[in-house]
Every structure is written in C-alpha cells, then in structure tokens.
Design an enzyme around this catalytic site. Structure first.
Site, PDB file in Angstrom:
ATOM      1  N   SER A 144       0.869  -1.188   0.000  1.00  0.00           N
ATOM      2  CA  SER A 144       0.000   0.000   0.000  1.00  0.00           C
ATOM      3  C   SER A 144       0.898   1.227   0.000  1.00  0.00           C
ATOM      4  CB  SER A 144      -0.882   0.009   1.244  1.00  0.00           C
ATOM      5  OG  SER A 144      -1.491   1.274   1.398  1.00  0.00           O
ATOM      6  N   TYR A 158      -2.130  -1.940  10.104  1.00  0.00           N
ATOM      7  CA  TYR A 158      -2.224  -2.117   8.639  1.00  0.00           C
ATOM      8  C   TYR A 158      -0.916  -1.686   7.974  1.00  0.00           C
ATOM      9  CZ  TYR A 158      -4.150  -1.394   3.880  1.00  0.00           C
ATOM     10  OH  TYR A 158      -4.397  -1.441   2.520  1.00  0.00           O
TER      11      TYR A 158
HETATM   12  N1  LIG Z   1      -8.740  -0.157  -1.818  1.00  0.00           N
HETATM   13  C1  LIG Z   1      -7.653   0.553  -1.575  1.00  0.00           C
HETATM   14  O1  LIG Z   1      -7.663   1.796  -1.607  1.00  0.00           O
HETATM   15  C2  LIG Z   1      -6.352  -0.150  -1.242  1.00  0.00           C
HETATM   16  C3  LIG Z   1      -5.181   0.617  -1.167  1.00  0.00           C
HETATM   17  C4  LIG Z   1      -3.973  -0.014  -0.891  1.00  0.00           C
HETATM   18  C5  LIG Z   1      -3.928  -1.378  -0.700  1.00  0.00           C
HETATM   19  N2  LIG Z   1      -5.081  -2.103  -0.766  1.00  0.00           N
HETATM   20  C6  LIG Z   1      -4.965  -3.546  -0.577  1.00  0.00           C
HETATM   21  O2  LIG Z   1      -5.442  -4.210  -1.734  1.00  0.00           O
HETATM   22  C7  LIG Z   1      -5.956  -5.503  -1.384  1.00  0.00           C
HETATM   23  C8  LIG Z   1      -7.347  -5.670  -1.949  1.00  0.00           C
HETATM   24  O3  LIG Z   1      -8.160  -4.641  -1.426  1.00  0.00           O
HETATM   25  P1  LIG Z   1      -9.641  -4.330  -1.948  1.00  0.00           P
HETATM   26  O4  LIG Z   1      -9.770  -2.851  -1.890  1.00  0.00           O
HETATM   27  O5  LIG Z   1      -9.938  -5.040  -3.221  1.00  0.00           O
HETATM   28  O6  LIG Z   1     -10.485  -4.978  -0.747  1.00  0.00           O
HETATM   29  P2  LIG Z   1     -12.040  -5.414  -0.660  1.00  0.00           P
HETATM   30  O7  LIG Z   1     -12.432  -5.231   0.764  1.00  0.00           O
HETATM   31  O8  LIG Z   1     -12.817  -4.694  -1.692  1.00  0.00           O
HETATM   32  O9  LIG Z   1     -11.984  -6.956  -0.998  1.00  0.00           O
HETATM   33  C9  LIG Z   1     -11.229  -7.796  -0.171  1.00  0.00           C
HETATM   34  C10 LIG Z   1     -11.714  -9.214  -0.261  1.00  0.00           C
HETATM   35  O10 LIG Z   1     -10.939  -9.965   0.690  1.00  0.00           O
HETATM   36  C11 LIG Z   1     -11.806 -10.837   1.396  1.00  0.00           C
HETATM   37  N3  LIG Z   1     -11.240 -11.132   2.711  1.00  0.00           N
HETATM   38  C12 LIG Z   1     -11.141 -10.307   3.780  1.00  0.00           C
HETATM   39  N4  LIG Z   1     -10.602 -10.965   4.830  1.00  0.00           N
HETATM   40  C13 LIG Z   1     -10.342 -12.220   4.394  1.00  0.00           C
HETATM   41  C14 LIG Z   1      -9.782 -13.355   5.033  1.00  0.00           C
HETATM   42  N5  LIG Z   1      -9.406 -13.324   6.311  1.00  0.00           N
HETATM   43  N6  LIG Z   1      -9.651 -14.480   4.315  1.00  0.00           N
HETATM   44  C15 LIG Z   1     -10.049 -14.535   3.018  1.00  0.00           C
HETATM   45  N7  LIG Z   1     -10.604 -13.482   2.374  1.00  0.00           N
HETATM   46  C16 LIG Z   1     -10.733 -12.346   3.065  1.00  0.00           C
HETATM   47  C17 LIG Z   1     -13.107 -10.079   1.496  1.00  0.00           C
HETATM   48  O11 LIG Z   1     -14.199 -10.954   1.753  1.00  0.00           O
HETATM   49  C18 LIG Z   1     -13.171  -9.411   0.120  1.00  0.00           C
HETATM   50  O12 LIG Z   1     -13.808 -10.229  -0.830  1.00  0.00           O
HETATM   51  C19 LIG Z   1      -5.874  -5.558   0.151  1.00  0.00           C
HETATM   52  O13 LIG Z   1      -4.715  -6.232   0.525  1.00  0.00           O
HETATM   53  C20 LIG Z   1      -5.801  -4.099   0.550  1.00  0.00           C
HETATM   54  O14 LIG Z   1      -5.164  -3.911   1.793  1.00  0.00           O
HETATM   55  C21 LIG Z   1      -6.284  -1.521  -1.023  1.00  0.00           C
END
Ligand SMILES: NC(=O)c1ccc[n+]([C@@H]2O[C@H](COP(=O)([O-])OP(=O)(O)OC[C@H]3O[C@@H](n4cnc5c(N)ncnc54)[C@H](O)[C@@H]3O)[C@@H](O)[C@H]2O)c1
Length: 252
Positions: A144, A158
């Site tokens: 991130s 995080y």
């Molecule tokens: N959205 C952002 O702005 C952003 C920014 C930087 C990094 N990220 C990272 O990108 C990745 C994806 O994020 P996103 O925005 O698509 O998230 P999201 O919340 O939209 O989707 C995440 C998915 O992970 C699943 N999940 C959560 N906990 C779980 C577990 N313990 N076991 C199995 N599945 C699990 C959820 O059910 C969901 O389907 C993450 O690692 C997040 O930290 C996101």
C-alpha cells in the site's frame, strides 16, 4: 492469452481488486482458484469468470488460518493440475479499530497482522512448493502507499503489515529467483473498492481526487492490469520490485 495454460490462486477474490483480477486473468487464459471468506461473493466471482468464458473454482476460507490456505491450494491443484501464480491480495482496513498505536488494542493489532501479514506467509509457504513442481512461477504481494509514506490519520497495524510485506517480497525474490520463481509487490493508492466504500461519499471522493495528480481514484481494473503484467511472462526479468500504482500521488 497472456496467461495461457497458467493456474492462479487469488486470495480475497470475492470482491474489489481480487474479483477484477480473477476475471482479467481468466480472460487471458488462466484457470483461477478464487479464495475468499465470503462465500456469496466468491461464488459470484466464479459466475462472472464463467460468464466471461473462463474457468474458476471457489474455495471458501480464511487466509489467517493455515489449514484453510493449504486446503485451497490442494483443491486447486487437484482440479487444475498445477499452480503457477500466487496472488496474495486479501487484506482488511479497519479504520474504526486499527488507528494510531496509542489508540489500538493488542487484539485488534493482532487480528490485522493475522490477515494482512500471516495470510501471505501461509499462501507462500504452501504455494511455493507447487510453483517449484511447475518449474517456476510468479508471486504477487499487495502492499500500500501507506507503507511508503506517513499519514496523519493512522492505521498503524495495517501500515506495519504492508511494510513487512516489502521485506518478505525481497527475501522471497532472492531465495527463489534461481528456480525461476519471481516475487513482486504492488502498492495501490486510493482505489474505489468495497474496502474503501465505508469511508467514502461523493464529497470525499472529490476531495481525494483533487489530491491525486491524475485527478481520480483508482479502479480495481487499474490494479488488476498491473497484476496481470506481473503474473505474465512479460515481466520475466522482474523480481523483488515494488510497483506503485497511485495516479501519481506519491510522486508529489
Ligand atoms: N482499496 C484501496 O484503496 C487499497 C489501497 C492499498 C492497498 N489495498 C490492498 O489491496 C488488497 C485488496 O483490497 P480491496 O480494496 O480489493 O479490498 P475489498 O475489501 O474490496 O476486498 C477484499 C476481499 O478480501 C476478502 N477477505 C477479507 N478478509 C479475508 C480473510 N481473512 N480471508 C479470506 N478473504 C478475506 C473479502 O471478503 C473481500 O472479498 C488488500 O490487501 C488491501 O489492503 C487496497
């Protein structure tokens, strides 16, 4: 068909970037093991992959539970015959419980570490032996921008988990490069997914967009496209690298 004959496991593939990557990878020829805690979301991802003409298998589980990750890999390999791509995408951002160190409980700190850091540990621990059997492969971790810069509104557990993944990325890259197993990490900026949805409304979207040089939030597709490049042989001389995909936010 940039992923023809490849098999990928994507954790957190039920929603957001993981769902998008499942569809994009499948459209490029990969068979996808869709791993998620949320069964309805995971099954919907499989439906979307199949509607796009691809092949996917849903396995329900929690990335913080070693047995669940092991089972998903075993079931996926049984169904599709091999494994070439590990995409450690699942992660949680709990702004209500994970704040500055002075406000976060030990229990909430540990829960975030278990999902965001131990999850990729379990996936690589049990996935790398399969990549070895396949003669090589690609590991994609998800960091991130919050691991690269400080933010006044802190989510310290995080941030630390994402920062630790940078170290894991470099360690795995060096250990396994001679076996043609690559490991790279994507650092997304602000991406409009269900993870951010509870913290966004139209005014916030406008305010964040104004802070981003490209003047919009990222989409799940922006990250899936970066992941596709890292998963494919087009990046075959790239390992141990950090790819920032943030609309220029950190360049300022
Ligand atoms: N959205 C952002 O702005 C952003 C920014 C930087 C990094 N990220 C990272 O990108 C990745 C994806 O994020 P996103 O925005 O698509 O998230 P999201 O919340 O939209 O989707 C995440 C998915 O992970 C699943 N999940 C959560 N906990 C779980 C577990 N313990 N076991 C199995 N599945 C699990 C959820 O059910 C969901 O389907 C993450 O690692 C997040 O930290 C996101």
């Amino acid at each position: 068909m940039r992923l023809k004959d490849k098999v990928a496991i994507i954790t957190g593939a039920g929603l957001g970037m993981g769902r998008e990557a499942s569809v994009v990878f499948a459209q490029e020829g990969a068979k996808v093991i869709v791993f998620d805690l949320n069964a309805d979301a995971g099954k919907e991802t499989v439906r979307l992959v199949e509607a796009a003409g691809g092949k996917a298998l849903f396995v329900q589980g929690d990335v913080s539970k070693e047995a669940d990750v092991q089972k998903a890999i075993a079931e996926g390999v049984k169904a599709f015959g091999a494994l070439h791509i590990l995409y450690a995408n699942a992660g949680v951002l709990w702004k209500d419980r994970d704040k500055s160190v002075i406000e976060t409980t030990e229990e909430n700190w540990d829960l975030v570490q278990a999902i965001n850091l131990k999850g990729p540990f379990f996936l690589t621990k049990h996935g790398i032996p399969e990549l070895r059997k396949a003669g090589g492969g690609s590991i994609i971790l998800v960091g991130s921008i919050s691991a690269l810069a400080g933010f006044t509104l802190a989510q310290d557990s995080y941030t630390c988990a994402k920062g630790a993944l940078i170290s894991l990325c470099k360690s795995l890259a060096i250990q396994f490069a001679p076996e043609q197993i690559r490991c790279n990490i994507i650092h997304p900026g602000f991406i409009d997914t269900p993870l951010q949805a509870p913290y966004l409304n139209d005014d916030k979207r406008k305010a964040i967009s104004a802070e981003i040089p490209i003047r919009r939030l990222g989409t799940a597709r922006d990250i899936a496209n970066a992941a596709l490049f890292l998963a494919s042989d087009e990046s075959s001389w790239m390992t141990g690298a950090e790819m920032v995909v943030d609309g220029g936010f950190l360049a300022m």
